[in-house]
Design an enzyme around this catalytic site. Structure first.
Site, PDB file in Angstrom:
ATOM      1  CE  LYS A  99      -3.270  -2.997   0.295  1.00 22.25           C
ATOM      2  NZ  LYS A  99      -4.127  -3.473   1.365  1.00 22.25           N
TER       3      LYS A  99
HETATM    4  C1  LIG Z   1      -5.019  -4.531   1.910  1.00 24.25           C
HETATM    5  C2  LIG Z   1      -6.488  -4.431   1.948  1.00 24.25           C
HETATM    6  C3  LIG Z   1      -7.243  -4.809   3.066  1.00 24.25           C
HETATM    7  C4  LIG Z   1      -6.660  -5.477   4.268  1.00 24.25           C
HETATM    8  O1  LIG Z   1      -5.590  -4.824   4.842  1.00 24.25           O
HETATM    9  P1  LIG Z   1      -4.528  -5.655   5.726  1.00 24.25           P
HETATM   10  O2  LIG Z   1      -3.728  -4.577   6.356  1.00 24.25           O
HETATM   11  O3  LIG Z   1      -3.751  -6.508   4.783  1.00 24.25           O
HETATM   12  O4  LIG Z   1      -5.300  -6.454   6.714  1.00 24.25           O
HETATM   13  C5  LIG Z   1      -8.604  -4.588   3.032  1.00 24.25           C
HETATM   14  N1  LIG Z   1      -9.216  -4.072   1.956  1.00 24.25           N
HETATM   15  C6  LIG Z   1      -8.528  -3.734   0.847  1.00 24.25           C
HETATM   16  C7  LIG Z   1      -9.259  -3.151  -0.302  1.00 24.25           C
HETATM   17  C8  LIG Z   1      -7.150  -3.925   0.804  1.00 24.25           C
HETATM   18  O5  LIG Z   1      -6.482  -3.608  -0.311  1.00 24.25           O
END
Ligand SMILES: *Cc1c(COP(=O)(O)O)cnc(C)c1O
Length: 388
Positions: free
Chosen positions: A195
């Site tokens: 991210k």
């Molecule tokens: C990455 C992501 C999540 C979950 O996040 P984590 O930190 O990996 O638990 C939830 N929703 C979306 C759209 C994501 O891209």
């Protein structure tokens, strides 16, 4: 033989400042429950323009806590999109609720608000909330979604994991960042390394609702409070400073200070990273115009954060394989959630959400992260033009 350098679709950027920030926290008094959490929360709230922010263990924990605080439980029916990571839907099931989907818009791959309205109209008062996803970094029209939600009395939990720094222009002309709380009841973010802001694992919930903020704070640490003013046990009013009360069934979903220090340091470079992503996207857009790789373009009211750069291609499998042979590790986002075996066991099946399924069949996420070099982008462009 020289091997070609592999280019992934996403990757974190770690600087010496990031390393220094982590080391400084390692040497401090607090590895967790220390001052870096509040610092990160305040900086993040001000970055997206929200009143409150709560740091948590990861994006999935953020979804779970927000869903609980919004009252999801047995009998709650909640809508989300099939084109998302499974966690956007799973969080409803964690709380004992039921998940339903609405198909996406053909052009944007975001929840189709016309279909949503039709579904809500056809099933009056049967839903409690909606989890829209700013997929790829493209903001959902939350202003319109708010007016729909108000008409049917449902809450909005925005999954903005792809969209820190993205913005939507309101009808009045002001730009609202994803997670600002202008329209959603709560929004959530993830700091997984793919991210925008990486802390290893980590997440954030933003809201402008004081009651939600307090509820989530409590649930984040076991449902335990040490606030004397809130104590409920009338027979234990004269206890000493050791005393605390567990008032709700909460969790340990805290973020450690070590990771908050990293997140905070990364947040300081968020705008720089966004600018690089947008510059790469511009080059891709220009290069692919009129080619067989069709980019998903933002609308006039959308400021894209480009977590993903998605092109749609006729022959996705062969394009993917050819790029792979050239060292370019494209990805596919996402296998529609309703087609996962777990969701099929809940009754969903192929054909239920045809636009999502068609989108999935042709979508390819190309490398997109601030650490790409101009040469990398050139390599991706020629490879895609040769392969699509
Ligand atoms: C990455 C992501 C999540 C979950 O996040 P984590 O930190 O990996 O638990 C939830 N929703 C979306 C759209 C994501 O891209």
């Amino acid at each position: 033989m020289t091997s070609i350098r592999r280019i992934p679709y996403g990757r974190q950027t770690i600087t010496q400042e990031d390393i220094n920030a982590v080391v400084e926290t390692l040497r401090s008094d607090f590895l967790t429950q220390g001052p870096k959490i509040a610092e990160f929360e305040e900086a993040f709230a001000s970055y997206v323009g929200a009143k409150y922010a709560l740091a948590v263990a990861n994006g999935t924990a953020a979804l779970h806590l927000a869903a609980l605080a919004l009252g999801v439980g047995e009998g709650s029916r909640v809508i989300t999109t099939p084109i998302t990571f499974v966690a956007s839907a799973n969080c409803i099931l964690y709380c004992g609720g039921t998940v339903d989907f609405v198909d996406v818009n053909e052009k944007s791959a975001l929840l189709d608000l016309d279909l949503l309205e039709a579904k809500l109209e056809a099933s009056r008062h049967r839903y409690s909330g909606i989890v829209p996803v700013d997929f790829a970094g493209l903001p959902v029209d939350l202003e319109r979604l708010r007016s729909i939600a108000d008409r049917y009395g449902i809450w909005i939990l925005e999954d903005a994991c792809h969209a820190p720094g993205a913005a939507f222009r309101s009808k009045a002309g002001s730009w609202e960042r994803c997670g600002s709380g202008a329209w959603a009841d709560a929004s959530i973010f993830s700091f997984h390394p793919v991210k925008h802001i990486a802390s290893g694992e980590g997440g954030m919930i933003t809201t402008n609702n004081r009651a939600l903020f307090e509820k989530i704070s409590l649930l984040r640490t076991h449902g335990i409070t040490r606030d004397v003013a809130l104590y409920q046990n009338d027979d234990m009013t004269a206890e000493g400073a050791w005393y605390y009360e567990m008032q709700e069934l909460g969790f340990n979903y805290r973020m450690p200070d070590i990771l908050a220090a990293l997140g905070l340091s990364q947040l300081r470079r968020a705008e720089e990273g966004l600018a690089r992503r947008r510059a790469f996207a511009k080059r891709y857009d220009q290069a692919f115009a009129g080619s067989r790789a069709r980019p998903v373009l933002p609308g006039e009211s959308q400021l894209h954060a480009y977590h993903l750069y998605v092109v749609r291609v006729e022959n996705r499998r062969s394009t993917y394989e050819r790029l792979r042979e050239k060292g370019i590790l494209a990805q596919v986002h996402y296998v529609p959630v309703h087609l996962q075996p777990y969701y099929r066991r809940l009754g969903f099946k192929p054909g239920d959400f045809p636009v999502s399924e068609g989108y999935y069949a042709s979508a390819l996420s190309l490398p997109m992260f601030p650490g790409l070099s101009d040469e990398d982008v050139d390599r991706v462009i020629s490879a895609v033009l040769e392969s699509a």
